[in-house]
Design an enzyme around this catalytic site. Structure first.
Site, PDB file in Angstrom:
ATOM      1  N   SER A  49       0.864  -1.186   0.000  1.00  0.00           N
ATOM      2  CA  SER A  49       0.000   0.000   0.000  1.00  0.00           C
ATOM      3  C   SER A  49       0.895   1.228   0.000  1.00  0.00           C
ATOM      4  CB  SER A  49      -0.868   0.012   1.272  1.00  0.00           C
ATOM      5  OG  SER A  49      -1.467   1.284   1.451  1.00  0.00           O
ATOM      6  N   TYR A  75      -1.769  -1.008  10.334  1.00  0.00           N
ATOM      7  CA  TYR A  75      -1.785  -1.230   8.885  1.00  0.00           C
ATOM      8  C   TYR A  75      -0.507  -0.675   8.250  1.00  0.00           C
ATOM      9  CZ  TYR A  75      -3.650  -1.242   4.097  1.00  0.00           C
ATOM     10  OH  TYR A  75      -3.844  -1.453   2.754  1.00  0.00           O
TER      11      TYR A  75
HETATM   12  N1  LIG Z   1      -8.725  -0.850  -1.442  1.00  0.00           N
HETATM   13  C1  LIG Z   1      -7.665  -0.050  -1.391  1.00  0.00           C
HETATM   14  O1  LIG Z   1      -7.770   1.167  -1.598  1.00  0.00           O
HETATM   15  C2  LIG Z   1      -6.312  -0.620  -1.068  1.00  0.00           C
HETATM   16  C3  LIG Z   1      -5.215   0.233  -1.133  1.00  0.00           C
HETATM   17  C4  LIG Z   1      -3.955  -0.246  -0.856  1.00  0.00           C
HETATM   18  C5  LIG Z   1      -3.783  -1.584  -0.553  1.00  0.00           C
HETATM   19  N2  LIG Z   1      -4.868  -2.401  -0.481  1.00  0.00           N
HETATM   20  C6  LIG Z   1      -4.610  -3.807  -0.152  1.00  0.00           C
HETATM   21  O2  LIG Z   1      -5.221  -4.642  -1.102  1.00  0.00           O
HETATM   22  C7  LIG Z   1      -5.515  -5.897  -0.510  1.00  0.00           C
HETATM   23  C8  LIG Z   1      -6.966  -6.271  -0.815  1.00  0.00           C
HETATM   24  O3  LIG Z   1      -7.802  -5.341  -0.154  1.00  0.00           O
HETATM   25  P1  LIG Z   1      -9.221  -4.887  -0.699  1.00  0.00           P
HETATM   26  O4  LIG Z   1      -9.218  -3.421  -0.740  1.00  0.00           O
HETATM   27  O5  LIG Z   1      -9.590  -5.676  -1.898  1.00  0.00           O
HETATM   28  O6  LIG Z   1     -10.124  -5.288   0.570  1.00  0.00           O
HETATM   29  P2  LIG Z   1     -11.369  -6.272   0.759  1.00  0.00           P
HETATM   30  O7  LIG Z   1     -12.350  -6.096  -0.338  1.00  0.00           O
HETATM   31  O8  LIG Z   1     -11.796  -6.042   2.161  1.00  0.00           O
HETATM   32  O9  LIG Z   1     -10.715  -7.721   0.606  1.00  0.00           O
HETATM   33  C9  LIG Z   1      -9.903  -8.280   1.613  1.00  0.00           C
HETATM   34  C10 LIG Z   1      -9.742  -9.747   1.307  1.00  0.00           C
HETATM   35  O10 LIG Z   1      -8.897 -10.330   2.314  1.00  0.00           O
HETATM   36  C11 LIG Z   1      -9.505 -11.518   2.768  1.00  0.00           C
HETATM   37  N3  LIG Z   1      -9.129 -11.807   4.163  1.00  0.00           N
HETATM   38  C12 LIG Z   1      -9.185 -10.968   5.225  1.00  0.00           C
HETATM   39  N4  LIG Z   1      -8.811 -11.637   6.345  1.00  0.00           N
HETATM   40  C13 LIG Z   1      -8.513 -12.905   5.972  1.00  0.00           C
HETATM   41  C14 LIG Z   1      -8.095 -14.054   6.672  1.00  0.00           C
HETATM   42  N5  LIG Z   1      -7.877 -14.062   8.010  1.00  0.00           N
HETATM   43  N6  LIG Z   1      -7.882 -15.203   5.963  1.00  0.00           N
HETATM   44  C15 LIG Z   1      -8.081 -15.220   4.618  1.00  0.00           C
HETATM   45  N7  LIG Z   1      -8.488 -14.169   3.907  1.00  0.00           N
HETATM   46  C16 LIG Z   1      -8.708 -13.012   4.578  1.00  0.00           C
HETATM   47  C17 LIG Z   1     -11.000 -11.290   2.618  1.00  0.00           C
HETATM   48  O11 LIG Z   1     -11.669 -12.536   2.453  1.00  0.00           O
HETATM   49  P3  LIG Z   1     -12.617 -13.266   3.538  1.00  0.00           P
HETATM   50  O12 LIG Z   1     -13.195 -12.197   4.424  1.00  0.00           O
HETATM   51  O13 LIG Z   1     -13.616 -13.980   2.681  1.00  0.00           O
HETATM   52  O14 LIG Z   1     -11.686 -14.201   4.248  1.00  0.00           O
HETATM   53  C18 LIG Z   1     -11.060 -10.507   1.326  1.00  0.00           C
HETATM   54  O15 LIG Z   1     -11.089 -11.381   0.219  1.00  0.00           O
HETATM   55  C19 LIG Z   1      -5.222  -5.755   0.969  1.00  0.00           C
HETATM   56  O16 LIG Z   1      -3.953  -6.280   1.271  1.00  0.00           O
HETATM   57  C20 LIG Z   1      -5.206  -4.246   1.165  1.00  0.00           C
HETATM   58  O17 LIG Z   1      -4.412  -3.862   2.252  1.00  0.00           O
HETATM   59  C21 LIG Z   1      -6.125  -1.943  -0.729  1.00  0.00           C
END
Ligand SMILES: NC(=O)c1ccc[n+]([C@@H]2O[C@H](COP(=O)([O-])OP(=O)(O)OC[C@H]3O[C@@H](n4cnc5c(N)ncnc54)[C@H](OP(=O)(O)O)[C@@H]3O)[C@@H](O)[C@H]2O)c1
Length: 255
Positions: A145, A160
């Site tokens: 991130s 985070y």
């Molecule tokens: N969205 C943004 O703006 C942004 C920006 C920078 C970085 N990121 C990074 O991108 C990645 C994806 O995030 P996102 O934005 O797509 O968020 P999201 O829609 O909340 O997705 C998070 C994913 O992680 C899984 N997860 C969470 N805890 C888990 C666990 N204990 N075991 C297995 N799976 C788990 C969830 O699946 P289940 O709940 O089904 O297990 C879900 O599929 C993350 O690493 C986040 O930090 C996002």
């Protein structure tokens, strides 16, 4: 005739493992990898969502895994190897956060964020490194991130930021350890993308305005704008690239 340069981005016959595939960025990345020809093993805890997605992508499978559970991680890698006999690409994408000022951030919250965002990618990478080192090839892509590259403050999430900063340098260290043994390790650093993780933020006009004002391009990202970076790092298009953090951030880290 010269070889088609785009052919190097293809992932035909490759097997890719993607964590956090049940929503947001992970789900979108599964589609990009499968679209480039990979067979994808998608994983998360909400397995019904994965099965629905897997049903639309022939050759791909859904396997449930809680990334904080060591035996789940082992079963995930064993299950993938039993089914496909190889793992070419690992995308460490599962992640969590909670916005809280540092002075009141509970210890358990900090620990659980580090467990999902930093410890789990390390442990899964270790397991996947076994077959990758044996095969002498593999590409690992960590989803970090911009909060792992910069302090931000306005959206306070110390656990985070620490976990993503840790994953940034874990990327470099593993890249250095395995550079002569065929495994490349890189990372993608997104800025702001609309997903479940950011839905409260995107629902708030003040936060949306802040993103527009603070981002040089004046807007958040669209999920498919991560595809190019992913396919580049996952494929043979980047065979001389390792230990790099590629920001996909509309210029966030340029200023
Ligand atoms: N969205 C943004 O703006 C942004 C920006 C920078 C970085 N990121 C990074 O991108 C990645 C994806 O995030 P996102 O934005 O797509 O968020 P999201 O829609 O909340 O997705 C998070 C994913 O992680 C899984 N997860 C969470 N805890 C888990 C666990 N204990 N075991 C297995 N799976 C788990 C969830 O699946 P289940 O709940 O089904 O297990 C879900 O599929 C993350 O690493 C986040 O930090 C996002």
């Amino acid at each position: 005739m010269a070889e088609d340069p785009i052919a190097r981005f293809r992932l035909d016959d490759r097997v890719a493992l993607v964590t956090g595939a049940s929503s947001g960025i992970g789900r979108s990345m599964v589609s990009a990898l499968a679209g480039a020809g990979a067979r994808v093993v998608m994983t998360a805890r909400r397995v019904e969502r994965l099965e629905e997605l897997a049903g639309t992508l022939p050759g791909s499978v859904a396997l449930r895994c809680d990334v904080t559970d060591d035996s789940d991680l082992e079963a995930l890698v064993t299950g993938t190897m039993e089914r496909f006999g190889r793992i070419d690409i690992l995308v460490n994408n599962a992640g969590i956060t909670e916005v809280t000022p540092a002075e009141t951030e509970p210890a358990d919250l900090f620990r659980s964020v580090v467990a999902v965002n930093l410890t789990a990618p390390f442990l899964l990478t270790k397991l996947v490194a076994g077959p990758m080192l044996e095969a002498g090839r593999g590409s690992i892509v960590n989803i970090v991130s911009v909060l792992g590259l910069r302090g931000v403050g306005q959206i306070p999430q110390a656990g985070y930021a620490a976990s993503k900063g840790g994953l940034v340098n874990l990327t470099r260290e593993l890249a250095a350890q395995w550079a002569r043994r065929g495994i490349r390790v890189n990372a993608i650093a997104p800025a702001w993308f609309p997903t479940e993780m950011t839905d409260e933020m995107f629902a708030d006009e003040g936060a949306r305005r802040w993103i527009r004002r603070r981002t040089p391009m004046g807007r958040p990202g669209e999920l498919d704008e991560l595809d190019g970076a992913l396919l580049f790092l996952a494929s043979d298009a980047s065979t001389y690239v390792t230990g790099q953090i590629l920001a996909v951030d509309g210029g966030w880290t340029a200023v």
